[in-house]
Design an enzyme around this catalytic site. Structure first.
Site, PDB file in Angstrom:
ATOM      1  N   THR A  17       0.807  -1.227   0.000  1.00  0.00           N
ATOM      2  CA  THR A  17       0.000   0.000   0.000  1.00  0.00           C
ATOM      3  C   THR A  17       0.841   1.279   0.000  1.00  0.00           C
ATOM      4  OG1 THR A  17      -0.189  -0.246   2.383  1.00  0.00           O
ATOM      5  CG2 THR A  17      -2.040  -1.037   1.078  1.00  0.00           C
ATOM      6  N   GLY A  18       2.157   1.147   0.068  1.00  0.00           N
ATOM      7  CA  GLY A  18       3.021   2.333   0.034  1.00  0.00           C
ATOM      8  C   GLY A  18       2.936   3.023  -1.316  1.00  0.00           C
ATOM      9  N   ARG A  19       3.342   4.300  -1.344  1.00  0.00           N
ATOM     10  CA  ARG A  19       3.229   5.106  -2.561  1.00  0.00           C
ATOM     11  C   ARG A  19       3.948   4.447  -3.746  1.00  0.00           C
ATOM     12  NH1 ARG A  19       5.902   9.430  -5.182  1.00  0.00           N
ATOM     13  NH2 ARG A  19       7.741   8.715  -4.085  1.00  0.00           N
ATOM     14  N   GLU A  20       5.257   4.129  -3.524  1.00  0.00           N
ATOM     15  CA  GLU A  20       6.027   3.586  -4.627  1.00  0.00           C
ATOM     16  C   GLU A  20       5.584   2.159  -4.954  1.00  0.00           C
ATOM     17  OE1 GLU A  20      10.297   3.768  -4.134  1.00  0.00           O
ATOM     18  OE2 GLU A  20      10.506   2.870  -6.121  1.00  0.00           O
ATOM     19  N   THR A  97      14.380  -2.078  -0.715  1.00  0.00           N
ATOM     20  CA  THR A  97      14.765  -1.038   0.241  1.00  0.00           C
ATOM     21  C   THR A  97      16.291  -0.869   0.312  1.00  0.00           C
ATOM     22  OG1 THR A  97      12.888  -1.841   1.512  1.00  0.00           O
ATOM     23  CG2 THR A  97      14.343  -0.264   2.609  1.00  0.00           C
ATOM     24  N   GLU A  98      16.731   0.382   0.396  1.00  0.00           N
ATOM     25  CA  GLU A  98      18.164   0.606   0.630  1.00  0.00           C
ATOM     26  C   GLU A  98      18.369   1.284   1.984  1.00  0.00           C
ATOM     27  OE1 GLU A  98      20.362   3.480  -1.784  1.00  0.00           O
ATOM     28  OE2 GLU A  98      18.482   4.217  -2.590  1.00  0.00           O
ATOM     29  N   GLU A 214      31.750  -2.759 -10.307  1.00  0.00           N
ATOM     30  CA  GLU A 214      32.180  -1.505  -9.690  1.00  0.00           C
ATOM     31  C   GLU A 214      33.362  -1.785  -8.759  1.00  0.00           C
ATOM     32  OE1 GLU A 214      28.817   0.180  -7.661  1.00  0.00           O
ATOM     33  OE2 GLU A 214      27.665   0.395  -9.501  1.00  0.00           O
ATOM     34  N   HIS A 256      27.861   3.504  -5.009  1.00  0.00           N
ATOM     35  CA  HIS A 256      27.179   2.641  -4.054  1.00  0.00           C
ATOM     36  C   HIS A 256      28.032   2.353  -2.832  1.00  0.00           C
ATOM     37  CE1 HIS A 256      25.204   1.623  -7.983  1.00  0.00           C
ATOM     38  NE2 HIS A 256      24.184   1.999  -7.228  1.00  0.00           N
TER      39      HIS A 256
END
Lengths: 298, 411
Positions: A17-20, A97-98, A214, A256
């Site tokens: 239900t979160g925005r993103e 999630t970060e 990287e 990162h």
């Protein structure tokens, strides 16, 4: 065929239900991903883009067969969400999630080991198998075909954005991807590149793998070991970004979190040398990838 | 990763009942002498900066008299070590050493778990110690879900040869240190040396403590002790970096806008995301460009973040061009990027016709973005060119605008 996700996947979104998360739910459904349930405590009974929402994963599992979860909750809630997922027999967990505290991340990874579950991420933008029209996460945005068309190249990227750009380069070269995976930009992740190579090795569809790397970590060195040990026998094309960091004082993070050079470990030039020695096709410039792909695949 | 100053880490050790030497902070030689007299001679005089190898750099001295303290303090206070000017000193009781131990806890990336490293040979660099006496170094991985069982604390020191009262004391300190590691979300905590005094007491003579920045939200006490963003620079943050970090914190959970200032350079570098920025920085340099900064923007930032980063990039002295490029975005909205950048140009009074700019922004809402850039007179590229082609174009434009470009400049 493809790896990790496909037509057979049954997907639940924790934190739907979160925005993103609700925005991405729509994009996934539009693409064809079987998103069958969502979980947000206290929002049971609601719907997001037609997908039923449950208070608990347990309740969702009563109604649906679920094997894949996407975790879209804030950093402080991720450990709890993963615990709930493993306790309900989810087999593949994508953590979007970060900035999750490291002590939580090592617990998450330990849980995955204890339960024999695969975690991709944290800080992953997603996984996509275009021929199966299945993607999990924001990968591809609202114009998935711009970068991701079906084909025979497996893409592994330590950068979310470069998962798309690398797959686009594959398309520009005249090919497409079997599965593209954003593994997450952190040093502590569930599925490093070398863990994906055996899956691509076993996948009939995949003829070669493209790796975007990287500075920092020992992932590329472990990939080189895999090549030398014969665990991956298909062509591997690799590019390592961030050579400029070698001219910067050690211990500084660029890009990162994993892209930190500590006491000269993790130098891109050393990784490139090591990969080349193990038989990988190493691109010195990113644009060279197009020619390398054409040379390797004929 | 945010490193605490030594007096802060010792304050936390004291809180966990791990003994530390008597000590206080001085910012002038006179103050240092006064503290030394209260503590009693001899004393250690240590420069307070958040970097390692202070001893080798001469930022730690010992003094047996008031004159020596004054002299040492005078000398160390003027020093700059690893770009950090020393502005304060920690004056500490100098311990009477019988033996020195080593003890640290960190997260091992390979085993993805906390690892305890202990040795009965302390006082030297752990890397050197592991190289020269690997048999004297004990490494123990801990299951993060279980934690550290008490018997293990005894096992570790007993296997290293400690006995009697020392064994019990060292085990208790290890248990408390593990609690500290977990309770304060440490990334590394190191006591080196853990001194055994002539009275057979164990005291943490020196301590390094770094905290996970991602956990500062649940560490309000520690958040006040550290400078966020300090792991993204190799020196104290510049004024511009501090300003942009503050701007970035406005809307913490949406979008990233990071900035690292370089010495010199003339191309403002405003790129994203994390991986593409690395690639683009390599490419610009390879084609002969001189970037004035590193930056990284992504995660669909709001216009205000884009605007503030762009103003920051353009405001650095010597910047006479802007490179704005991105991997094809998954969710970052190009129209929002365009609005922020165009507003920054306007407010900074920069005319795009007189200032080399290359834009390579493709992805979500790029049609709208293209219109905004073009309406403002900024040349736009999307997925018609590759990232490296964009970097080549940027350097070419610098050469067109500044015919002397390849002769180089300091600014």
């Amino acid at each position: 065929m493809a790896i990790l996700v496909g037509k057979e996947s049954t997907v639940v979104i924790q934190g739907i239900t979160g925005r993103e998360a609700s925005m991405v739910t729509k994009l996934m459904l539009d693409y064809g991903t079987p998103v069958v349930a969502g979980v947000t405590p206290g929002r049971g009974g609601q719907k997001v883009e037609g997908v039923p929402v449950y208070d608990t994963l347990k309740a969702a599992c009563h109604v649906h067969e679920l094997d894949t979860s996407i975790i879209y909750v804030p950093p402080a809630a991720v450990l709890g969400a993963v615990w709930e997922a493993v306790a309900n027999n989810i087999q593949l967990i994508l953590i979007v999630t970060e900035n999750i505290p490291q002590l939580d991340v090592i617990k998450i990874l330990q849980l995955a080991k204890n339960y024999g579950v695969r975690i991709v991420g944290p800080n992953s933008v997603g996984i996509i198998s275009p021929a199966e029209r299945c993607k999990i996460g924001a990968i591809g945005g609202d114009k998935t075909e711009r970068c991701f068309v079906p084909g025979c190249i497996g893409v592994i990227s330590r950068s979310g954005g470069m998962t798309a750009e690398s797959s686009w380069m594959v398309k520009r070269a005249g090919y497409g991807v079997s599965t593209s995976i954003s593994i997450g930009g952190d040093a502590l992740i569930g599925t490093p590149p070398q863990a994906l190579l055996p899956l691509f090795e076993a996948d009939d569809e995949t003829e070669a793998v493209l790796l975007f790397s990287e500075p920092g970590t020992t992932f590329e060195e472990e990939v080189a070991d895999s090549l030398e040990e014969g665990k991956f026998t298909k062509p591997l094309i690799a590019y390592v970004a961030g050579r400029f960091t070698e001219d910067m004082p050690a211990g500084t993070v660029f890009g990162h979190a994993a892209a930190i050079i500590e006491q000269k470990r993790g130098y891109p030039s050393a990784k490139m040398e090591r990969l080349a020695k193990a038989g990988a096709y190493v691109a010195t410039q990113f644009d060279d990838i197009i020619e390398l792909l054409q040379r390797v695949l004929g | 990763m945010a490193r605490l100053l030594e007096h802060h880490s010792k304050q936390l050790l004291r809180k966990l009942k791990i003994p530390v030497p008597l000590g206080e902070i001085a910012s002038t030689p006179a103050q240092a002498a006064e503290i030394a007299q209260q503590i009693g001679f001899p004393v250690a005089v240590k420069g307070l900066i958040p970097v390692g190898k202070r001893g080798k750099a001469g930022a730690i001295g010992f003094a047996a008299t008031k004159e020596e303290v004054l002299q040492q303090a005078e000398q160390i206070l003027g020093m700059t070590v690893s770009f950090y000017p020393i502005e304060a000193l920690l004056i500490e009781q100098k311990l009477a050493i019988k033996q020195e131990l080593y003890l640290s806890i960190t997260i091992d990336k390979a085993s993805q778990s906390p690892v305890i490293i202990a040795s009965t040979l302390g006082g030297i660099d752990i890397e050197e110690l592991s190289r020269e006496h690997p048999e004297k170094v004990s490494k123990t991985s801990i299951d993060p879900l279980i934690g550290l069982p008490e018997y293990k604390t005894v096992e570790i020191w007993s296997d290293l040869g400690l006995t009697g009262k020392l064994l019990r004391q060292a085990s208790t300190i290890l248990m408390r240190l593990y609690q500290m590691f977990v309770n304060f979300d440490a990334v590394i905590v190191e006591i080196n040396p853990l001194t055994i005094t002539e009275e057979d007491a164990l005291i943490a003579a020196a301590c390094v403590l770094s905290i996970d920045e991602n956990a500062l939200y649940r560490q309000p006490e520690i958040a006040k002790m550290v400078q966020p963003g300090s792991d993204r620079a190799w020196r104290p943050l510049t004024e511009l970096e501090r300003k942009l970090i503050a701007a970035g914190e406005d809307e913490a959970y949406r979008g990233t806008a990071r900035y690292t200032e370089f010495n010199g350079g003339d191309i403002g570098f405003m790129c994203g995301g994390g991986g593409a920025s690395l690639l683009l920085m390599d490419a610009l340099r390879r084609f002969g460009g001189r970037p004035a900064n590193y930056s990284e923007i992504g995660g669909n930032p709001p216009e205000s973040k884009v605007y503030q980063l762009c103003c920051g990039v353009l405001s650095k002295a010597g910047v006479k061009g802007l490179f704005l490029a991105h991997n094809i975005t998954n969710n970052t909205q190009i129209d929002v990027m365009a609005k922020g950048v165009v507003r920054a140009f306007k407010d900074m009074g920069i005319d795009p016709a007189q200032f080399p700019v290359v834009v390579r922004e493709a992805g979500t809402h790029d049609e709208e973005g293209k219109q905004i850039f073009q309406a403002a007179g900024i040349e736009y590229h999307g997925d018609d060119i590759t990232l490296e082609e964009a970097a080549r174009l940027m350097v070419k434009k610098m050469r067109q605008f500044y015919p002397d470009y390849d002769r180089g400049s300091d600014k």
